[in-house]
Enzyme design. Structure first.
Site, PDB file in Angstrom:
ATOM      1  N   HIS A 101      34.152  90.012  25.010  1.00 21.38           N
ATOM      2  CA  HIS A 101      34.447  91.052  25.998  1.00 21.38           C
ATOM      3  C   HIS A 101      33.221  91.632  26.696  1.00 21.38           C
ATOM      4  CE1 HIS A 101      38.706  91.164  25.244  1.00 21.38           C
ATOM      5  NE2 HIS A 101      38.539  91.410  23.955  1.00 21.38           N
ATOM      6  N   GLN A 143      39.951  85.466  13.817  1.00 21.10           N
ATOM      7  CA  GLN A 143      40.566  86.788  14.004  1.00 21.10           C
ATOM      8  C   GLN A 143      42.074  86.658  13.952  1.00 21.10           C
ATOM      9  OE1 GLN A 143      38.326  88.805  17.464  1.00 21.10           O
ATOM     10  NE2 GLN A 143      39.092  90.435  16.142  1.00 21.10           N
ATOM     11  N   GLU A 203      45.092  88.451  15.256  1.00 20.42           N
ATOM     12  CA  GLU A 203      45.419  89.500  16.226  1.00 20.42           C
ATOM     13  C   GLU A 203      46.502  89.059  17.196  1.00 20.42           C
ATOM     14  OE1 GLU A 203      41.816  90.397  18.400  1.00 20.42           O
ATOM     15  OE2 GLU A 203      41.416  88.294  18.859  1.00 20.42           O
ATOM     16  N   ASP A 211      44.370  94.375  19.485  1.00 22.18           N
ATOM     17  CA  ASP A 211      45.181  93.272  20.010  1.00 22.18           C
ATOM     18  C   ASP A 211      46.427  93.044  19.167  1.00 22.18           C
ATOM     19  OD1 ASP A 211      44.030  92.382  22.445  1.00 22.18           O
ATOM     20  OD2 ASP A 211      42.319  91.634  21.317  1.00 22.18           O
TER      21      ASP A 211
HETATM   22  C1  3PY Z   1      40.842  94.337  18.280  1.00 28.21           C
HETATM   23  O1  3PY Z   1      41.024  95.430  17.742  1.00 28.21           O
HETATM   24  O2  3PY Z   1      41.682  93.776  19.005  1.00 28.21           O
HETATM   25  C2  3PY Z   1      39.598  93.642  18.042  1.00 28.21           C
HETATM   26  O3  3PY Z   1      39.427  92.539  18.470  1.00 28.21           O
HETATM   27  C3  3PY Z   1      38.544  94.297  17.242  1.00 28.21           C
HETATM   28  O4  3PY Z   1      37.758  95.097  17.982  1.00 28.21           O
END
Ligand code: 3PY
Ligand code: 3PY
Length: 234
Positions: A24, A130, A132, A158
């Site tokens: 980001h 991750q 998310e 996310d």
């Molecule tokens: C989120 O919270 O979506 C992240 O990727 C961590 O910052």
């Protein structure tokens, strides 16, 4: 922030590691490389959140010396198998051989043999997909059990958006998802990392998270100067 000065300042704060964000932020590959070197010299472990899960992204940051990768927006088991393929050397994967900066140039200088280089990089490099997305959540038990995956990093923003509850971290669906991911990591004997702001970080440790990444340089800088102006101007 992309400058090396921010890493030098953060290294004085008592943190264990810093996450350089290529997903980001506008940070370039070269800026990330300079920050990795700066962090290492100040004994701050440099982790990198990649822009994506491609072979180029994975190998570039490992070759620059990142000690761990956080791979965003993972959806499928196959995607994570590829990350392991790109991020682990033989015999665990198919990482391409480019041990220049990644070996602190010791391999080129004849100060480290090939076997110990490959073995130590495979052992010392953290790979943290991750969790998310809904798709990752549905596959979480299988994903975290894959050989070569060290654990998962929850992206609470996310994840909560994917579940239709933006930033409502205490909503039932979000809580249940976080608990499911944590339990999957624990059952597989893997690490569970998360992001949390200052109000939630302690709670996450109490819940059993191995590591909590807290706040961001831009957020803390803004807060600090807001407070300073209020303090001086009343
Ligand atoms: C989120 O919270 O979506 C992240 O990727 C961590 O910052
Ligand atoms: C190799 O030997 O694998 C090469 O890519 C040449 O450096």
């Amino acid at each position: 922030m992309s400058d090396t000065a921010i890493i030098e300042c953060l290294a004085l704060a008592g943190l264990d590691y810093v996450v350089l964000d290529l997903e980001h932020s506008p940070m370039s590959v070269e800026s990330a490389g300079r920050q990795i070197i700066t962090a290492e010299r100040r004994s701050l472990t440099p982790l990198v959140r990649l822009a994506d899960s491609s072979r180029t992204s994975v190998m570039k940051m490992l070759d620059l010396g990142a000690q761990g990768l956080i791979i965003p927006a993972i959806k499928t088991v196959e995607e994570v198998k590829n990350v392991v393929r790109y991020g682990r050397y033989y015999p665990l994967g198919e990482r391409g051989f480019g041990p220049a900066r990644a070996s602190d140039f010791t391999y080129a200088a004849g100060l480290q043999d090939l076997g110990s280089y490959l073995e130590s990089r495979n052992r010392e490099t953290l790979l943290l997909p991750q969790c998310e997305t809904r798709e990752c959540l549905e596959n979480v038990e299988e994903i975290v059990s894959l050989d070569g995956v060290d654990g998962l990093f929850i992206g609470p923003f996310d994840l909560s958006i994917a579940l239709g509850k933006p930033a409502h971290f205490e909503a039932e669906e979000v809580q249940a998802a976080i608990q499911r991911i944590l339990a999957a990591c624990q059952a597989a004997g893997k690490f569970c990392f998360t992001y949390a702001d200052r109000t939630q970080a302690r709670l996450r440790f109490q819940q059993g998270f191995n590591s909590v990444a807290t706040s961001m340089d831009t957020v803390e800088c803004t807060r600090a100067f807001q407070l300073l102006v209020r303090e001086v101007m009343g």
